[in-house]
Motif scaffolding. Structure first.
Motif, PDB file in Angstrom:
ATOM      1  N   ILE A 229      68.273 -24.795  11.264  1.00 22.52           N
ATOM      2  CA  ILE A 229      69.078 -26.017  11.282  1.00 22.52           C
ATOM      3  C   ILE A 229      68.234 -27.207  10.854  1.00 22.52           C
ATOM      4  CG2 ILE A 229      70.281 -27.648  12.799  1.00 22.52           C
ATOM      5  CD1 ILE A 229      71.191 -25.209  14.457  1.00 22.52           C
ATOM      6  N   ALA A 230      67.002 -27.262  11.319  1.00 18.39           N
ATOM      7  CA  ALA A 230      66.149 -28.421  11.053  1.00 18.39           C
ATOM      8  C   ALA A 230      65.624 -28.476   9.628  1.00 18.39           C
ATOM      9  CB  ALA A 230      64.970 -28.422  12.028  1.00 18.39           C
ATOM     10  N   ALA A 231      65.489 -27.335   8.978  1.00 16.48           N
ATOM     11  CA  ALA A 231      64.849 -27.276   7.668  1.00 16.48           C
ATOM     12  C   ALA A 231      65.601 -28.106   6.637  1.00 16.48           C
ATOM     13  CB  ALA A 231      64.763 -25.829   7.202  1.00 16.48           C
ATOM     14  N   GLY A 232      64.856 -28.758   5.753  1.00 14.68           N
ATOM     15  CA  GLY A 232      65.459 -29.550   4.697  1.00 14.68           C
ATOM     16  C   GLY A 232      64.471 -30.545   4.144  1.00 14.68           C
ATOM     17  N   PRO A 233      64.866 -31.294   3.133  1.00 20.30           N
ATOM     18  CA  PRO A 233      63.975 -32.290   2.521  1.00 20.30           C
ATOM     19  C   PRO A 233      63.463 -33.289   3.553  1.00 20.30           C
ATOM     20  CG  PRO A 233      65.952 -31.979   1.196  1.00 20.30           C
ATOM     21  CD  PRO A 233      66.188 -31.257   2.476  1.00 20.30           C
ATOM     22  N   GLY A 234      62.195 -33.588   3.476  1.00 18.69           N
ATOM     23  CA  GLY A 234      61.608 -34.554   4.383  1.00 18.69           C
ATOM     24  C   GLY A 234      61.200 -33.982   5.716  1.00 18.69           C
ATOM     25  N   MET A 235      61.414 -32.672   5.930  1.00 22.89           N
ATOM     26  CA  MET A 235      61.090 -32.044   7.191  1.00 22.89           C
ATOM     27  C   MET A 235      60.117 -30.883   6.966  1.00 22.89           C
ATOM     28  SD  MET A 235      63.071 -33.886   9.080  1.00 22.89           S
ATOM     29  CE  MET A 235      64.446 -34.987   8.738  1.00 22.89           C
ATOM     30  N   ALA A 236      59.068 -30.804   7.777  1.00 27.24           N
ATOM     31  CA  ALA A 236      58.172 -29.651   7.807  1.00 27.24           C
ATOM     32  C   ALA A 236      58.370 -28.988   9.161  1.00 27.24           C
ATOM     33  CB  ALA A 236      56.727 -30.084   7.624  1.00 27.24           C
ATOM     34  N   VAL A 237      58.814 -27.753   9.175  1.00 21.42           N
ATOM     35  CA  VAL A 237      59.284 -27.109  10.401  1.00 21.42           C
ATOM     36  C   VAL A 237      58.340 -26.003  10.838  1.00 21.42           C
ATOM     37  CG1 VAL A 237      61.229 -25.924  11.494  1.00 21.42           C
ATOM     38  CG2 VAL A 237      61.650 -27.590   9.676  1.00 21.42           C
ATOM     39  N   ILE A 238      58.029 -25.968  12.135  1.00 29.14           N
ATOM     40  CA  ILE A 238      57.319 -24.834  12.701  1.00 29.14           C
ATOM     41  C   ILE A 238      58.153 -24.256  13.831  1.00 29.14           C
ATOM     42  CG2 ILE A 238      55.039 -25.691  12.054  1.00 29.14           C
ATOM     43  CD1 ILE A 238      54.595 -26.557  14.903  1.00 29.14           C
ATOM     44  N   CYS A 239      58.055 -22.942  14.014  1.00 31.85           N
ATOM     45  CA  CYS A 239      58.828 -22.220  15.025  1.00 31.85           C
ATOM     46  C   CYS A 239      57.868 -21.433  15.901  1.00 31.85           C
ATOM     47  CB  CYS A 239      59.823 -21.277  14.341  1.00 31.85           C
ATOM     48  SG  CYS A 239      60.817 -20.292  15.483  1.00 31.85           S
ATOM     49  N   SER A 240      57.924 -21.667  17.198  1.00 27.97           N
ATOM     50  CA  SER A 240      56.978 -21.060  18.139  1.00 27.97           C
ATOM     51  C   SER A 240      57.426 -19.704  18.661  1.00 27.97           C
ATOM     52  CB  SER A 240      56.766 -21.988  19.329  1.00 27.97           C
ATOM     53  OG  SER A 240      57.907 -21.970  20.178  1.00 27.97           O
ATOM     54  N   SER A 241      58.659 -19.306  18.370  1.00 30.14           N
ATOM     55  CA  SER A 241      59.235 -18.078  18.944  1.00 30.14           C
ATOM     56  C   SER A 241      59.195 -18.103  20.468  1.00 30.14           C
ATOM     57  CB  SER A 241      58.518 -16.836  18.418  1.00 30.14           C
ATOM     58  OG  SER A 241      58.613 -16.748  17.027  1.00 30.14           O
ATOM     59  N   SER A 242      59.420 -19.285  21.024  1.00 27.21           N
ATOM     60  CA  SER A 242      59.468 -19.490  22.477  1.00 27.21           C
ATOM     61  C   SER A 242      58.168 -19.080  23.165  1.00 27.21           C
ATOM     62  CB  SER A 242      60.651 -18.731  23.092  1.00 27.21           C
ATOM     63  OG  SER A 242      61.869 -19.211  22.583  1.00 27.21           O
ATOM     64  N   SER A 243      57.045 -19.271  22.473  1.00 22.70           N
ATOM     65  CA  SER A 243      55.727 -18.960  23.025  1.00 22.70           C
ATOM     66  C   SER A 243      54.867 -20.212  23.013  1.00 22.70           C
ATOM     67  CB  SER A 243      55.047 -17.857  22.213  1.00 22.70           C
ATOM     68  OG  SER A 243      53.676 -17.738  22.586  1.00 22.70           O
ATOM     69  N   PRO A 244      54.619 -20.824  24.175  1.00 20.70           N
ATOM     70  CA  PRO A 244      53.750 -22.008  24.210  1.00 20.70           C
ATOM     71  C   PRO A 244      52.362 -21.739  23.632  1.00 20.70           C
ATOM     72  CG  PRO A 244      54.985 -21.828  26.254  1.00 20.70           C
ATOM     73  CD  PRO A 244      55.230 -20.555  25.497  1.00 20.70           C
ATOM     74  N   THR A 245      51.835 -20.538  23.888  1.00 22.96           N
ATOM     75  CA  THR A 245      50.522 -20.188  23.355  1.00 22.96           C
ATOM     76  C   THR A 245      50.543 -20.189  21.831  1.00 22.96           C
ATOM     77  OG1 THR A 245      49.995 -18.849  25.299  1.00 22.96           O
ATOM     78  CG2 THR A 245      48.733 -18.420  23.296  1.00 22.96           C
ATOM     79  N   GLN A 246      51.591 -19.600  21.272  1.00 25.87           N
ATOM     80  CA  GLN A 246      51.702 -19.548  19.816  1.00 25.87           C
ATOM     81  C   GLN A 246      51.894 -20.946  19.226  1.00 25.87           C
ATOM     82  OE1 GLN A 246      53.465 -16.266  17.326  1.00 25.87           O
ATOM     83  NE2 GLN A 246      55.206 -17.657  17.321  1.00 25.87           N
ATOM     84  N   LEU A 247      52.664 -21.790  19.894  1.00 25.40           N
ATOM     85  CA  LEU A 247      52.881 -23.139  19.392  1.00 25.40           C
ATOM     86  C   LEU A 247      51.567 -23.919  19.346  1.00 25.40           C
ATOM     87  CD1 LEU A 247      54.634 -25.423  18.422  1.00 25.40           C
ATOM     88  CD2 LEU A 247      55.236 -25.932  20.794  1.00 25.40           C
TER      89      LEU A 247
END
Length: 270
Positions: free
Chosen positions: A53-71
């Motif tokens: 949903i967040a992806a698009g021009p002007g946005m750089a998106v990261i996804c943690s897969s619900s893992s605080p350690t991974q984030l």
């Protein structure tokens, strides 16, 4: 968008001072001094559905897969000079019993333990009016950060009593800490998925794959083993889908919203 994805950050290796008051949107971005700042906003999400949903021009998106350690690991490779702000964006668990699935929480601050980070997201009255249209309720409130999913009704009630927070998620406190350390503006937009009165089924938590997607086979196996979980899963799924619909609307209307510079506020318990 898989686990650990960083969207096109390499294309935005711009050096120089960080923008303080910045405007979200596509194309060129203006800082308070009217200089063009082409750097993207870093959008921090926990689930692949939120990242899409967040992806698009002007946005750089990261996804943690619900893992605080991974984030935390993902953020170590993000050069703060290449972005102009950070937004935590996604769904959250409700703590305020008056909130329902689909309600939007614009964070005023993020709490974790004894630490508080201010969050700034300035919306004009016209955008607030548009956000609140279509049965979407928007409130301003604090977010509690958690290292694990807060599932039970009693746990949610206890956290609400302790912090006064409107909602809880597992990404906002990490994103806020990163932004504060980097001296970047920070905001958080979270939509209630599971309300305070609803316990999140253990099967729903266990069915999240490492890449953030839902393991439907695991869900079906769990239902076969314990058919009584079906009703709770259906209710959870309805709430989650309602939250995602609301989140899509927030993404559309956040284009052109001012992200206000906020200094990190750290308070220690007496």
């Amino acid at each position: 968008m898989g686990a650990g994805a960083v969207s096109e950050l390499a294309e935005h290796q711009q050096q120089g001072g960080r923008g303080r008051n910045v405007t979200l949107g596509t194309g060129d971005y203006l800082t308070a001094g009217n200089a063009i700042d082409p750097r993207p906003i870093l959008i921090v999400t926990g689930l692949v559905q939120e990242a899409r949903i967040a992806a698009g021009p002007g946005m750089a998106v990261i996804c943690s897969s619900s893992s605080p350690t991974q984030l935390r690991a993902l953020l170590t490779v993000v050069d703060p000079e290449t972005i102009r702000g950070v937004i935590s964006f996604g769904v959250a668990g409700g703590l305020d019993p008056t909130l329902r699935s689909g309600d939007v929480v614009l964070a005023t601050e993020v709490l974790s333990g004894d630490t508080r980070w201010a969050a700034g997201l300035s919306l004009g009255d016209d955008l607030i009016d548009r956000l609140t249209s279509g049965r979407r309720r928007v409130v301003r409130g604090s977010l509690a950060g958690a290292e694990e999913v807060v599932t039970g009704r009693s746990c949610k009630a206890a956290l609400h009593s302790e912090t006064g927070a409107s909602a809880v998620d597992m990404e906002s406190h990490i994103a806020a800490a990163y932004a504060a350390e980097a001296g970047l503006p920070f905001a958080a937009v979270r939509v209630i998925s599971d309300p305070a009165h609803r316990a999140l089924p253990a099967l729903a938590r266990a069915a999240i794959k490492p890449n953030g997607q839902i393991d439907l086979a695991a869900v079906l196996r769990g239902i076969v083993r314990n058919p009584t979980t079906l009703h709770a899963l259906v209710s959870t799924g309805i709430d989650f889908n309602r939250a995602l619909r609301s989140l899509r609307g927030c993404r559309d209307y956040l284009i052109g919203t001012e992200l206000v510079d906020s200094e990190a506020l750290v308070s220690k318990a007496a």
